[in-house]
Design an enzyme around this catalytic site. Structure first.
Site, PDB file in Angstrom:
ATOM      1  N   TYR A 175     -10.543   1.781   5.169  1.00 53.70           N
ATOM      2  CA  TYR A 175      -9.617   1.562   4.168  1.00 53.70           C
ATOM      3  C   TYR A 175      -9.324   3.386   3.560  1.00 53.70           C
ATOM      4  O   TYR A 175      -7.812   3.635   3.251  1.00 53.70           O
ATOM      5  CB  TYR A 175      -9.128   0.267   2.994  1.00 53.70           C
ATOM      6  CG  TYR A 175      -8.270   0.508   1.913  1.00 53.70           C
ATOM      7  CD1 TYR A 175      -6.523   0.730   2.229  1.00 53.70           C
ATOM      8  CD2 TYR A 175      -8.130   1.114   0.983  1.00 53.70           C
ATOM      9  CE1 TYR A 175      -6.028   1.130   1.415  1.00 53.70           C
ATOM     10  CE2 TYR A 175      -7.072   1.698  -0.384  1.00 53.70           C
ATOM     11  CZ  TYR A 175      -6.179   1.067   0.431  1.00 53.70           C
ATOM     12  OH  TYR A 175      -5.373   2.003  -0.747  1.00 53.70           O
ATOM     13  N   SER A 226      -4.234   7.740  -2.708  1.00 51.50           N
ATOM     14  CA  SER A 226      -5.527   6.788  -3.822  1.00 51.50           C
ATOM     15  C   SER A 226      -6.799   7.628  -3.850  1.00 51.50           C
ATOM     16  O   SER A 226      -6.319   8.431  -3.266  1.00 51.50           O
ATOM     17  CB  SER A 226      -5.596   5.262  -2.821  1.00 51.50           C
ATOM     18  OG  SER A 226      -6.985   5.140  -3.625  1.00 51.50           O
TER      19      SER A 226
END
Length: 207
Positions: free
Chosen positions: A164, A151
């Site tokens: 996260y 990501s």
């Protein structure tokens, strides 16, 4: 997306007959499973949701002359990882797609510790375990590929998504290092950095 006959042949020649996709019943996992089925790969598909897995299995087999094994398991637990490994025994697996993952957001101090630990296990420990097992297998057979879902948040601390983002930083660093370590054994590492989790990806664009 439909792959050309030439591209299908390239993928099968490079990676073999079987591919594994975790988190295969929705989003990116389903899209990649569909593309691999269209490329005539036999599939091991994983999800926690048995009925959804059965539906995906039916739809992909209806459109493609392939074999599909489903593994309904929570792979944040070691027993779930072991189920995937057992399902792959004596099969010519050449691709592993580490797609399963979860995300949380909000103030870390207000978060459920159980949820944060579960995310750490699924996003990192599960990927570590599956990658370790199958990279050994791929090294031995001198071919294979592993896809990781990274990501854009992997590159800095992200307030309100602290844990996260940290899990994705682990994935990014892990994949980059392994791409060097495993290159001499003809094992390809790919990592897709997505800002929009719903964005479609292309198998031939990755591997």
């Amino acid at each position: 997306m439909q792959l050309s006959a030439k591209e299908k042949k390239r993928l099968k020649t490079k990676y073999g007959d079987w591919a594994i996709v975790t988190g295969a019943t929705s989003g990116i996992g389903l899209e990649l499973a569909t593309q691999l089925a269209n490329a005539d790969f036999n599939l091991i598909l994983n999800s926690r949701h048995l009925e959804k897995l059965k539906s995906v299995q039916y739809n992909l087999k209806f459109k493609n002359n392939i074999q599909i094994k489903i593994v309904d398991a929570d792979i944040s637990e070691p027993s779930g990882v072991e189920k995937i490994i057992q399902a792959a025994q004596n099969l010519g697996v050449g691709l592993l797609i580490n797609n399963a993952g979860v995300g949380t957001s909000g103030l870390f101090v207000d978060a459920s510790l159980h949820s944060e630990i579960n995310m750490l296990r699924l996003n990192c420990e599960t990927v570590l375990s599956l990658t370790h097992y199958f990279s050994q297998k791929f090294k031995q057979q001198q071919r294979g590929g592993i896809i990781f879902l990274s990501s854009l948040v992997a590159f800095q601390g992200v307030p309100y998504a602290a844990n996260y983002a940290a899990t994705k930083a682990y994935i990014q660093s892990f994949a980059e290092a392994l791409s060097v370590e495993l290159k001499p054994f003809n094992v390809v590492m790919c990592w897709q950095r997505l800002q929009d989790p719903s964005k479609a990806v292309s198998v031939n664009g990755l591997i």
